[in-house]
Design an enzyme around this catalytic site. Structure first.
Site: not given
Length: 517
Positions: A331, A425
């Site tokens: 991330d 995403h």
């Protein structure tokens, strides 16, 4: 070190162990009553003083240094600590011997609580509580060379005023974090607010330098630790300006965030007059700063909400790597980098920006995002990767390459379908999909136990930094809200937007240009 085993008290003359011997093996913290010792013939042993008189006299042993033809000064070291300052083993207990120096071992240090706990970790609790001979083993465990300097993790400090921007924005992500919001108490005027911000600024500067609070106010929580990359960052919420009579200086960028379909916001854990972000690479150092900020609030402000987070500890990986979130995904790969030519423009208010007191500052969007981990973990690996658009193992995009390879949103599979799914995403959040909108994300993970249904109350304390939320967070979140495959596994439960002014000048405090300008 191999864990020490419990040593049994030997039987005497074929008799079972005395009750006191059994007690000595319990974790009682007391020494069993001494029993008269007997020799092989069953007679009482002579007192120690009599035995000393009968023993042949020996010459006193020579000091090791003298026996080797060296003076004590030959063991002096003059090395540099990690902070560049010299250390001298004769005066600085943190200095050690030179590598390969066969000099004498120093006297064993006193058995402090910290050393005792360290011994328990190294030798195992059994070696510490059995008493008798095993107690001698425990003493040997704590005998070590001279203490070494603070590690690079503990010794690293961040300057409270060293940059034009406040610390905690571009500072590398820390292992521990606390987010707090305060509301001013009714009747607190601007003079009380100025005094509060002066206290907070002074405390933050001292603690970030590894120094205790002044005036005897320090709680002592972090006395044994270095600064550990501590940062303390301060911001103002929209409501602050109405409470202090400063609505004329309210930034347009602090307009309320729009509602999103994934929002289930708790107003008690959202917004606030004043916001504080604390980060450090040591949990006690971070908590020490948390308590100091809370105590400094005094009668001027009361705590509205607090959130606690964490990240991967420095040194946990063999090399620096992008962190992972609680879904196990890499991330932050596409975060703006300080070396990017448009980094400052995206993250910080320009020198000619409005309002003038925010020049060099930034706007922080704070969201508490709960992850539906039970649902997520039940997905297959292939399905998880399609939802994100990256491989879980190394963060590489499904369009090919390594983690840092630019995502190819037009790439097709051999079957003719998009390699990066339309609702993945990385596709929906990409600047290319949002007219170039981007923000610097600097989050902490959190875990606050479990909900009533047994689901983990865990997720992300999302913190996004930008020069203007309407050109950073808002357009990206609107796009995610409409068509992001990951949003089905997320719940936004708290929210806040705060104006974070630039770092204070020497002798000043955070927000002075706003309150006194």
């Amino acid at each position: 070190m191999t864990q020490q085993k419990n040593r049994r008290t030997p039987r005497q003359n074929g008799q079972p162990r005395a009750e006191g011997a059994r007690d000595g093996a319990r974790n009682t913290g007391t020494t069993p009553p001494a029993q008269p010792s007997r020799d092989a013939a069953g007679k009482k042993a002579r007192p120690a003083e009599a035995r000393k008189q009968d023993a042949p006299k020996q010459d006193a042993p020579k000091p090791v240094a003298a026996a080797a033809g060296r003076t004590p000064d030959d063991h002096r070291t003059d090395d540099r600590r990690s902070d560049g300052r010299r250390t001298d083993s004769r005066t600085d207990p943190r200095a050690g011997r030179r590598a390969g120096d066969p000099g004498p071992d120093p006297a064993p240090p006193s058995l402090t609580r910290r050393r005792l706990l360290g011994t328990a970790g190294a030798a195992g609790a059994a070696g510490l509580v059995v008493g008798g001979a095993a107690g001698a083993v425990g003493a040997e465990v704590v005998r070590e060379d001279a203490p070494t300097p603070l590690s690079s993790v503990g010794a690293t400090s961040v300057d409270f005023r060293g940059d034009r921007h406040q610390p905690g924005i571009t500072t590398p992500m820390q292992a521990r974090g606390h987010l707090l919001a305060f509301d001013l108490v009714p009747g607190a005027d601007r003079r009380a607010v100025i005094a509060l911000l002066r206290r907070w600024s002074a405390t933050a500067e001292r603690l970030m330098a590894g120094e205790p609070q002044s005036g005897g106010a320090d709680t002592g929580i972090a006395l044994d630790a270095g600064p550990s990359s501590l940062t303390v960052t301060f911001g103002f919420g929209r409501s602050f300006f109405g409470r202090t009579g400063l609505t004329a200086r309210l930034p347009e960028a602090l307009a309320p965030l729009p509602d999103f379909s994934a929002d289930v916001l708790d107003p008690r854990r959202s917004n606030g007059d004043l916001w504080v972000q604390i980060g450090a690479d040591d949990a006690l150092v971070a908590f020490h700063a948390l308590r100091a900020v809370q105590r400094d609030a005094g009668d001027a402000a009361r705590l509205r909400w607090q959130m606690n987070g964490f990240n991967r500890s420095p040194g946990a990986t063999a090399r620096p790597m992008t962190t992972r979130n609680l879904m196990g995904q890499v991330d932050g790969t596409n975060n703006p980098k300080p070396g990017d030519p448009d980094f400052a423009r995206r993250v910080f208010v320009p020198a000619d920006g409005s309002p003038e007191w925010m020049a060099g500052g930034s706007y922080a969007v704070v969201r508490r995002i709960r992850m539906l981990l039970d649902s997520w973990d039940n997905l297959s690996l292939e399905r998880q990767e399609k939802v994100i658009g990256r491989r879980k193992s190394d963060g590489a995009p499904l369009s090919g390459g390594t983690e840092t390879t630019p995502v190819d949103l037009a790439k097709l599979t051999p079957e003719g379908s998009l390699a990066i799914a339309g609702d993945a995403h990385v596709r929906v959040a990409a600047p290319e999909s949002n007219q170039g909108a981007a923000m610097l994300r600097r989050p902490f993970s959190y875990h606050d136990g479990f909900l009533d249904d047994g689901a983990p109350d865990a997720g992300l304390l999302f913190i996004a930094w930008q020069a203007d939320p309407m050109k950073g967070f808002v357009p990206v979140q609107r796009k995610l809200d409409r068509g992001d495959g990951l949003s089905r596994f997320l719940r936004h439960e708290a929210s806040g937007l705060f104006a974070v002014p630039p770092a204070p000048e020497p002798g000043s405090y955070v927000g002075r240009a706003l309150l006194e300008g």
